[in-house]
Design an enzyme around this catalytic site. Structure first.
Site, PDB file in Angstrom:
ATOM      1  N   ARG A  71      30.422  41.710  56.260  1.00  0.00           N
ATOM      2  CA  ARG A  71      31.745  41.467  55.662  1.00  0.00           C
ATOM      3  C   ARG A  71      31.954  39.965  55.491  1.00  0.00           C
ATOM      4  O   ARG A  71      32.600  39.501  54.561  1.00  0.00           O
ATOM      5  CB  ARG A  71      32.863  42.077  56.526  1.00  0.00           C
ATOM      6  CG  ARG A  71      34.261  41.705  56.029  1.00  0.00           C
ATOM      7  CD  ARG A  71      35.374  42.628  56.534  1.00  0.00           C
ATOM      8  NE  ARG A  71      35.199  43.036  57.910  1.00  0.00           N
ATOM      9  CZ  ARG A  71      35.507  42.293  58.974  1.00  0.00           C
ATOM     10  NH1 ARG A  71      36.001  41.080  58.816  1.00  0.00           N
ATOM     11  NH2 ARG A  71      35.322  42.757  60.198  1.00  0.00           N
ATOM     12  N   TYR A 123      46.149  41.118  31.285  1.00  0.00           N
ATOM     13  CA  TYR A 123      45.693  42.457  31.644  1.00  0.00           C
ATOM     14  C   TYR A 123      46.810  43.171  32.422  1.00  0.00           C
ATOM     15  O   TYR A 123      47.428  42.582  33.316  1.00  0.00           O
ATOM     16  CB  TYR A 123      44.417  42.338  32.494  1.00  0.00           C
ATOM     17  CG  TYR A 123      43.993  43.628  33.122  1.00  0.00           C
ATOM     18  CD1 TYR A 123      43.687  44.722  32.324  1.00  0.00           C
ATOM     19  CD2 TYR A 123      43.917  43.766  34.502  1.00  0.00           C
ATOM     20  CE1 TYR A 123      43.319  45.925  32.894  1.00  0.00           C
ATOM     21  CE2 TYR A 123      43.539  44.972  35.080  1.00  0.00           C
ATOM     22  CZ  TYR A 123      43.250  46.040  34.259  1.00  0.00           C
ATOM     23  OH  TYR A 123      42.893  47.239  34.825  1.00  0.00           O
ATOM     24  N   ASP A 195      41.878  33.199  34.267  1.00  0.00           N
ATOM     25  CA  ASP A 195      41.078  34.429  34.195  1.00  0.00           C
ATOM     26  C   ASP A 195      40.130  34.245  33.014  1.00  0.00           C
ATOM     27  O   ASP A 195      40.552  34.272  31.850  1.00  0.00           O
ATOM     28  CB  ASP A 195      41.999  35.649  34.005  1.00  0.00           C
ATOM     29  CG  ASP A 195      41.224  36.971  34.003  1.00  0.00           C
ATOM     30  OD1 ASP A 195      40.030  36.959  33.641  1.00  0.00           O
ATOM     31  OD2 ASP A 195      41.819  38.011  34.356  1.00  0.00           O
ATOM     32  N   LYS A 220      32.923  43.222  33.706  1.00  0.00           N
ATOM     33  CA  LYS A 220      32.789  43.097  32.241  1.00  0.00           C
ATOM     34  C   LYS A 220      31.498  42.353  31.888  1.00  0.00           C
ATOM     35  O   LYS A 220      30.425  42.808  32.243  1.00  0.00           O
ATOM     36  CB  LYS A 220      34.028  42.407  31.672  1.00  0.00           C
ATOM     37  CG  LYS A 220      35.351  42.838  32.309  1.00  0.00           C
ATOM     38  CD  LYS A 220      35.661  44.308  32.139  1.00  0.00           C
ATOM     39  CE  LYS A 220      37.068  44.602  32.643  1.00  0.00           C
ATOM     40  NZ  LYS A 220      37.289  45.977  33.011  1.00  0.00           N
TER      41      LYS A 220
END
Ligand code: PLP
Length: 402
Positions: A71, A123, A195, A220
């Site tokens: 982690r 978005y 972004d 993406k």
């Protein structure tokens, strides 16, 4: 011996600057194809191994390999992060479980009573995060048109601490002048987050333009094959990295070793894919603009796009995204029914061409009133142009329109 070997190559593995220095003079095409370390320093394997381990054996109390628990740190994820940081000229990158995890992680930087400006046309999931998380945490947010610096100035408050810009915007393809916004924001001590999902660092490097943080939905273009959900945050300073490192340990939104490897493998072909997306999209945008059934086309590569000059100034390519308005709901329904090679599906940035209907798919979180104001009508479609043969794609669009 393996542990010793890792420790021996610590300069390479742990000191990110050493890695970047070695690659500084290389072009992005080479950097993406080869990655930061590029191979496993222990075995020489040229596909960076998937370290499918959650925990690591310690050598002793004092001596260690720098790896403890996945982690916190995982070698495969680390290679993906190093490569992303190298490409964006950042101090450090964090690979997380989705683009929304990246955005949410950055939003934790805001404290109660602080204010953030967010692009008006972002978005839908980002709007949902602002509505649900920020409001709950007593952080105020205002959506603003970042193509208009005067609007940005008018909406900046004494407690504004962050600006979250998407450029080009999703789905209206508005372009914000990153350098100009950063100049203003920094004069007020405001952090600028970009972004960069639509263009990637191959076409646009927000940190070089002055931004402080870059976020990606790596689902993406970065991963590029519609087969992995991933997100990345790239930061500029050690202070930001230390803060996010702690949040990563707390929230545990880390990307799995397998998904890190898939993203890393996808990244190897980023340059060739982006060039092809770019080339195909130019031809398709032109075709759509000349088709009598298409009312309007939104594409940043048109010379008459309102911010074309800004795009030329800050980006090396236009990307593969196009929105277009058919102006008639019956035509939209027919088009989505008839389109065949291009798939009617959400998401973007993969090798397969996809078309979506923002009003009922990606932007349902945005009120109808706000959507209409932005131009996200019920007859708007968003096309993510893939890397297939462009004539095949045009033929498919032609038959569906007809
Ligand atoms: N940012 C942009 C521009 C997006 O288009 C998306 C998703 O479509 C996201 C962030 C969220 O990414 P993810 O779906 O990987 O959580």
């Amino acid at each position: 011996e393996i542990a010793q070997c890792l420790v021996g190559s610590e300069m390479c593995i742990r000191d990110s600057y050493t890695v970047y220095d070695k690659k500084e003079n290389l072009h992005d095409e080479t950097k993406v194809a080869r990655g930061a370390l590029g191979h496993d320093p222990v075995t020489g394997a040229i596909s960076f191994p998937i370290f499918q381990a959650t925990t690591y054996r310690h050598i002793g109390i004092i001596e260690n390999t720098n790896y403890n628990y996945s982690r916190i740190i995982n070698p495969t994820r680390e290679e993906f992060e190093r490569t992303m940081a190298m490409l964006d000229h950042g101090y450090r990158a964090f690979a997380v479980s989705s683009g929304m995890a990246a955005t949410s992680l950055v939003l934790t930087m805001l404290k109660p009573k602080e204010h953030i400006l967010v692009s008006d046309d972002v978005y839908g999931g980002t709007v949902r995060a602002c509505d649900e998380v920020l409001k709950y945490n007593e952080v105020e947010y205002t959506q603003v048109d970042f193509t208009d610096l005067e609007e940005v100035k008018k909406n900046t408050k004494p407690n504004t601490k962050m600006m979250f810009i998407e450029t080009p915007t999703n789905p209206m393809m508005k372009v914000a002048d990153i350098a100009e916004i950063c100049k203003y924001a920094h004069s007020k001590g405001i952090t600028v987050v970009v972004d960069n999902t639509f263009l990637t660092s191959y076409f646009q490097k927000p940190l070089d333009l002055g931004a402080d943080i870059v976020v990606y939905s790596a689902t993406k273009y970065i991963a590029g094959h519609n087969d992995v959900l991933a997100g990345v945050v790239v930061v500029k300073t050690k202070e930001q990295a230390d803060y996010l490192n702690l949040q990563m340990a707390i929230y545990g939104a880390c990307l799995s070793p397998m998904d890190s490897w898939l993203a890393l493998r996808g990244l190897k072909t980023l340059a060739v894919r982006m060039d092809r997306h770019n080339e195909n999209a130019k031809k398709i945008a032109e075709f759509l603009r000349n088709h009598p059934k298409v009312k309007k086309v939104y594409y940043v590569g048109f010379e008459d796009h309102p911010q074309y000059d800004i795009t030329l100034k800050q980006s090396k390519g236009f990307g593969g995204m196009i929105s277009f308005d058919l102006g008639d709901i019956k035509t939209v329904n027919k088009f989505l029914e008839k389109i065949n090679l291009i798939l009617f599906a959400e998401s973007l940035g993969g090798v397969e061409s996809l078309v979506t209907h923002p009003a009922t798919r990606t932007h349902t979180e945005v009120s109808k009133e706000a959507r209409e104001k932005l131009g996200i009508t019920d007859t708007l479609l968003r096309l993510s142009v893939g890397i297939e043969n462009v004539d095949d794609l045009i033929d498919d669009i032609k038959q569906a329109l007809e």
